[in-house]
Design an enzyme around this catalytic site. Structure first.
Site, PDB file in Angstrom:
ATOM      1  CG  ASP A 145      -1.992   1.057   1.183  1.00  0.00           C
ATOM      2  OD1 ASP A 145      -2.144   1.708   0.133  1.00  0.00           O
ATOM      3  OD2 ASP A 145      -2.696   1.213   2.187  1.00  0.00           O
ATOM      4  CG  HIS A 218      -7.493   0.799  -5.566  1.00  0.00           C
ATOM      5  ND1 HIS A 218      -8.473   1.663  -5.127  1.00  0.00           N
ATOM      6  CD2 HIS A 218      -6.371   1.096  -4.831  1.00  0.00           C
ATOM      7  CE1 HIS A 218      -7.983   2.446  -4.166  1.00  0.00           C
ATOM      8  NE2 HIS A 218      -6.717   2.128  -3.972  1.00  0.00           N
TER       9      HIS A 218
END
Length: 336
Positions: A145, A218
């Site tokens: 992330d 995403h």
């Protein structure tokens, strides 16, 4: 430009996030705490050598009006929230955000307790989230992330206000959201399908080619070439006992418009996608927007607002005669 709070520093293994609302009459205690906070952090940090304890403090729009007179950051407003055809980003209460981070969780916890003690009776803590590093900066979905976080000068320009709002230069805007992951459904997907949801490979964190990357992935929905750049400080959190696993999303930006565009695309869709497919597995349960002042702001807080003018009584004296507006049905006393 004022010296920023430590939002540009690298992520730490431990973090603790407190979101609080200010109780009626609690403004003076909050102002006292804000002025005292830099020294409070130093005192706790000195007792935990090597912890690198930092606290990034941010203030919401309504709270700003209650705490300070004079100018207000140009783009400070309430989090708008987003309601799409399938998913929504809710708006939840929040006047103050304390983003406490360190190498060790004990340092974060000690400072959080000190803050809560100083604010006892003046605020209500509406959310506490304990964040932690998960392997090599991965989230609980198993993917790295923050790979595309800006660095160096790009991080400064992405996260910090410049001369466009000179009085608040060195500050930032931050949007925080708490996302809960449905790990059972997520783990039911093959690794290849998970990669199509995210738009990156899982093991080595390479972005999929344009041909292989779905438009609703995403990465595709949040393409920084389309949206602009923000500085994320996301942290995983969870409770095995409660079966709660998630990501605390933290987005610092020089303008909230960039983060809001990303969220709009995620929840309301793009020309090529109905919504960001990650939302089928990650549900937003909170949403708030704050302004993060520069570090020097706390050394000389703006003046408090002047006390509100006394309310005009319903009973008014004219030429020595007391009349009650509307008492005989002749006119009324309107209040806007």
């Amino acid at each position: 430009m004022g010296e920023p709070q430590p939002l540009l520093d690298p992520l730490t293994p431990a973090a603790l996030f407190l979101v609080a609302t200010i109780d009626e009459g609690g403004e003076a205690a909050v102002r006292d705490l804000l002025a005292e906070l830099p020294g409070l952090r130093r005192s706790v940090g000195f007792r935990v050598p090597g912890a690198g304890l930092g606290c990034i403090t941010s203030i919401g729009s309504a709270a700003w009006d209650r705490l300070f007179a004079g100018p207000k950051p140009a783009e400070l407003h309430e989090f708008p929230g987003y309601v799409g055809d399938r998913h929504q980003a809710p708006v939840t209460p929040g006047d103050l955000l304390f983003h406490i981070k360190a190498q060790n969780q004990d340092a974060c916890f000690e400072l959080a307790m000190a803050v809560a003690d100083r604010l006892s009776g003046a605020v209500t803590i509406v959310d506490q989230t304990v964040g932690f590093r998960y392997f090599e900066q991965r989230d609980l979905l198993g993917f790295v992330d923050g790979t595309e976080n800006p660095e160096g000068r790009l991080a400064v320009s992405a996260a910090l206000i410049g001369e466009a709002d000179a009085e608040f230069a060195g500050g930032s805007y931050v949007i925080v959201q708490k996302y809960l992951h449905n790990l059972a459904d997520w783990k039911a997907l093959s690794v290849e399908e998970q990669e199509r949801v995210i738009g990156r490979t899982k093991a080595d964190d390479f972005e999929l080619s344009d041909a292989a990357k779905p438009a609703n992935s995403h990465v595709a929905v949040n393409d920084q070439d389309d949206n602009g750049t923000i500085l994320r400080a996301n942290m995983p959190f969870g409770s095995v006992m409660d079966g709660e696993f998630g990501t605390y999303y933290v987005a610092y930006a020089a303008t909230p418009a960039v983060t809001e565009l990303m969220l709009e695309r995620m929840f309301l869709g793009t020309p090529d996608a109905a919504y960001d497919r990650i939302l089928d597995f990650s549900t937003a349960v909170t949403g708030t927007l704050f302004f993060t002042p520069s570090a020097g702001f706390f050394d000389a807080l703006p003046d408090a607002p002047a006390p509100a003018a006394a309310e005009v009584p319903a009973s008014v004296a004219t030429n020595g005669v007391v009349s009650q507006a509307g008492s005989l049905g002749i006119g009324t006393l309107k209040r806007s």
